[in-house]
Design a protein around this motif. Structure first.
Motif, PDB file in Angstrom:
ATOM      1  N   TYR A  67      27.716  41.954  -8.878  1.00  0.00           N
ATOM      2  CA  TYR A  67      29.793  40.766  -8.451  1.00  0.00           C
ATOM      3  C   TYR A  67      29.332  40.618  -9.616  1.00  0.00           C
ATOM      4  O   TYR A  67      30.379  39.735  -9.959  1.00  0.00           O
ATOM      5  N   LEU A  68      29.074  41.130 -10.511  1.00  0.00           N
ATOM      6  CA  LEU A  68      29.292  41.095 -11.708  1.00  0.00           C
ATOM      7  C   LEU A  68      29.601  41.865 -12.625  1.00  0.00           C
ATOM      8  O   LEU A  68      29.390  43.106 -12.374  1.00  0.00           O
ATOM      9  N   ASN A  69      30.327  41.920 -13.934  1.00  0.00           N
ATOM     10  CA  ASN A  69      31.114  42.737 -14.556  1.00  0.00           C
ATOM     11  C   ASN A  69      30.388  43.058 -15.659  1.00  0.00           C
ATOM     12  O   ASN A  69      29.167  43.296 -16.107  1.00  0.00           O
ATOM     13  N   LYS A  70      30.358  45.026 -15.977  1.00  0.00           N
ATOM     14  CA  LYS A  70      29.525  45.650 -16.591  1.00  0.00           C
ATOM     15  C   LYS A  70      30.299  45.330 -18.084  1.00  0.00           C
ATOM     16  O   LYS A  70      29.467  45.924 -18.932  1.00  0.00           O
ATOM     17  N   VAL A  71      31.200  45.631 -18.075  1.00  0.00           N
ATOM     18  CA  VAL A  71      31.607  45.782 -19.122  1.00  0.00           C
ATOM     19  C   VAL A  71      31.855  44.489 -19.850  1.00  0.00           C
ATOM     20  O   VAL A  71      31.334  44.422 -21.071  1.00  0.00           O
ATOM     21  N   SER A  72      31.947  43.740 -20.086  1.00  0.00           N
ATOM     22  CA  SER A  72      32.208  42.105 -20.886  1.00  0.00           C
ATOM     23  C   SER A  72      30.800  41.266 -19.683  1.00  0.00           C
ATOM     24  O   SER A  72      30.237  41.298 -19.073  1.00  0.00           O
TER      25      SER A  72
END
Length: 145
Positions: free
Chosen positions: A58-63
């Motif tokens: 559920y979290l951003n992988k890039v940022s």
């Protein structure tokens, strides 16, 4: 037998079934008057520092910066997680909610957790976490003998 309800929902778009599930788990939202009387039901956004393995999707992988905010309901809380253009809602009934305050503040329930970064945003929400604990105590008192 009651069907197991999902605790994290994709709430990017309105869904009548999701609204029903959330109301069943954590109660109906406060009215505008009730929210004003208890001096607010929502936190400001907080930076997520770490999550349990089940929540990494559920979290951003890039940022590396992920945000969440919390809403108080009558029978629990909702943790809103933003991932790009998607929104996820983690519904936590008070009877499952555990809040730890160590070097950072974390919310634990259902075998999962979210730890918030200890920064200015979290310090601004200190009174809000006290309010959550007070609401949990009020909720628990109705079941005491």
């Amino acid at each position: 037998m009651r069907k197991a309800l999902p605790m994290v929902l994709d709430t990017t778009h309105y869904n009548k079934e999701h609204k029903f599930i959330i109301n069943e788990l954590v109660g109906r939202p406060y009215t505008l008057f009730e929210a004003f009387r208890i001096k607010g039901i929502g936190s400001s956004r907080m930076i997520i520092d770490e999550v349990s393995n089940n929540f990494k999707k559920y979290l951003n992988k890039v940022s590396n910066i992920n945000y969440a905010n919390i809403e108080i309901r009558k029978e629990g809380i909702l943790v809103y997680i933003n991932k790009g253009l998607k929104n996820y809602t983690w519904a936590i009934p008070y009877y499952q909610l555990v809040i730890y305050k160590t070097d950072a503040t974390s919310i634990h329930a259902q075998g999962n957790f979210i730890r918030f970064n200890m920064n200015k945003m979290l310090k601004e929400n200190k009174q809000f976490f006290k309010k959550i604990l007070n609401e949990k105590i009020k909720y628990s008192k109705q079941f005491s003998f």
